[in-house]
Design an enzyme around this catalytic site. Structure first.
Site, mmCIF file in Angstrom:
data_model
loop_
_atom_site.group_PDB
_atom_site.id
_atom_site.type_symbol
_atom_site.label_atom_id
_atom_site.label_comp_id
_atom_site.label_asym_id
_atom_site.label_seq_id
_atom_site.Cartn_x
_atom_site.Cartn_y
_atom_site.Cartn_z
ATOM 1 N N CYS A 66 0.917 -1.166 0.046
ATOM 2 C CA CYS A 66 0.097 -0.017 -0.093
ATOM 3 C C CYS A 66 1.024 1.298 -0.199
ATOM 4 C CB CYS A 66 -0.940 -0.086 0.987
ATOM 5 S SG CYS A 66 -2.122 -1.468 1.505
ATOM 6 N N HIS A 70 0.945 5.157 -1.650
ATOM 7 C CA HIS A 70 0.328 5.997 -0.462
ATOM 8 C C HIS A 70 1.609 6.258 0.246
ATOM 9 C CE1 HIS A 70 -3.835 5.575 -1.536
ATOM 10 N NE2 HIS A 70 -3.823 4.127 -1.662
ATOM 11 N N CYS A 104 -9.236 -1.730 -3.254
ATOM 12 C CA CYS A 104 -7.664 -1.637 -3.471
ATOM 13 C C CYS A 104 -7.110 -2.906 -3.795
ATOM 14 C CB CYS A 104 -7.018 -0.552 -2.477
ATOM 15 S SG CYS A 104 -7.553 1.262 -2.753
ATOM 16 N N CYS A 167 -34.106 2.910 15.909
ATOM 17 C CA CYS A 167 -32.957 3.499 16.610
ATOM 18 C C CYS A 167 -33.142 5.132 16.800
ATOM 19 C CB CYS A 167 -31.804 3.469 15.207
ATOM 20 S SG CYS A 167 -31.643 2.323 14.270
ATOM 21 N N CYS A 170 -34.095 5.311 20.953
ATOM 22 C CA CYS A 170 -33.156 5.192 21.837
ATOM 23 C C CYS A 170 -32.102 6.382 21.686
ATOM 24 C CB CYS A 170 -32.452 3.888 21.806
ATOM 25 S SG CYS A 170 -33.192 2.444 22.434
ATOM 26 N N HIS A 171 -31.604 6.729 20.240
ATOM 27 C CA HIS A 171 -30.497 7.474 20.170
ATOM 28 C C HIS A 171 -30.773 8.833 19.796
ATOM 29 C CE1 HIS A 171 -27.869 4.110 20.577
ATOM 30 N NE2 HIS A 171 -28.514 3.416 19.856
ATOM 31 N N ARG A 208 -21.394 -3.608 15.508
ATOM 32 C CA ARG A 208 -22.236 -3.130 16.577
ATOM 33 C C ARG A 208 -23.719 -2.989 16.298
ATOM 34 N NH1 ARG A 208 -24.531 -3.036 20.423
ATOM 35 N NH2 ARG A 208 -24.957 -1.256 21.990
ATOM 36 N N CYS A 212 -27.187 -4.452 17.687
ATOM 37 C CA CYS A 212 -28.303 -3.519 18.152
ATOM 38 C C CYS A 212 -29.594 -4.208 17.367
ATOM 39 C CB CYS A 212 -28.252 -2.123 17.641
ATOM 40 S SG CYS A 212 -27.221 -1.059 18.492
#
Length: 251
Positions: A66, A70, A104, A167, A170-171, A208, A212
């Site tokens: 890479c 870069h 990539c 969502c 709650c959030h 995550r 949920c």
């Protein structure tokens, strides 16, 4: 699996979420965890960052490393993570940072994909995201990105699962309240890949999100699914100007 209490579920069902300024998940950490997150010598997520840096410089069996394309990544890639997810101009597909890394690797390095949630992809993503640590999120939500953003917004606001929760309930509506020892945040994904204590490891935002979905007993979509990518873009749009915190520490 952590299950919300009956009282909290009832509050969520009755709550009318109010618009509020979105705060970073770090705002809801204990002072001790916040200090640990900020200290690279005590934040376990930096083990993955170091591994990712090694992978970035390593030459694969065939093809180039890479770092050949870069050079000076601390300069050339600083700020890159603030712009993901983004629409790939060539394919028209929505890519998050993991998706760009995989693209990539396959198209330019002619190597097999690492695979979702693999140790290598988590390490590479954590490393590249960490190069933007402290910079404000600035994803595009208009133009080609707008349909994806609107789909993510609809997902965020739609009630789902056997618990019939969105969502948003709650959030937005229950931010700051407790859920089995956790403090409910605005759901900003600016720290992912993050080290979560319950995982005892680093994991992606999609891991995550799947947790949920399971928590409200709704459909768990695949890692990298269009549904979670659109939601990730919407969450990133909500988090505009919040700093990248990868690798964050979360409970």
């Amino acid at each position: 699996m952590r299950r919300p209490s009956a009282g909290l579920c009832l509050l969520a069902l009755l709550a009318l979420p109010a618009a509020a300024q979105v705060k970073s998940g770090s705002e809801f950490l204990s002072p001790g965890m916040a200090r640990q997150q900020a200290d690279e010598t005590r934040n376990p997520g930096f083990f993955w960052v170091e591994q990712g840096e090694g992978l970035f410089s390593a030459r694969p069996p065939q093809g180039q490393a890479c770092i050949v394309c870069h050079a000076e990544p601390r300069q050339s890639l600083r700020g890159a993570a603030t712009r993901y997810p983004q629409v790939d101009a060539a394919s028209g597909k929505l890519l998050n940072l993991e998706g760009r890394i995989e693209q990539c690797r396959v198209e330019r390095q002619t190597q097999p994909a690492f695979g979702h949630e693999s140790a290598e992809l988590l390490a590479m993503t954590a490393y590249i995201a960490s190069l933007s640590r402290g910079l404000p999120m600035d994803v595009a939500t208009d133009g080609a990105a707008k349909p994806f953003y609107e789909a993510g917004k609809a997902f965020f606001e739609r009630r789902q699962g056997q618990l019939n929760l969105s969502c948003q309930q709650c959030h937005d509506g229950l931010v700051g309240q407790k859920l089995r020892g956790d403090t409910i945040s605005h759901g900003a994904g600016t720290g992912y890949p993050a080290y979560r204590l319950e995982w005892n490891s680093v994991g992606s935002l999609h891991r995550r999100l799947r947790a949920c979905s399971l928590g409200v007993r709704a459909t768990q979509f695949d890692f990298g699914s269009p549904e979670y990518l659109a939601l990730e873009l919407y969450l990133a749009g909500r988090a505009k100007d919040l700093p990248v915190e990868t690798p964050a520490i979360r409970r």
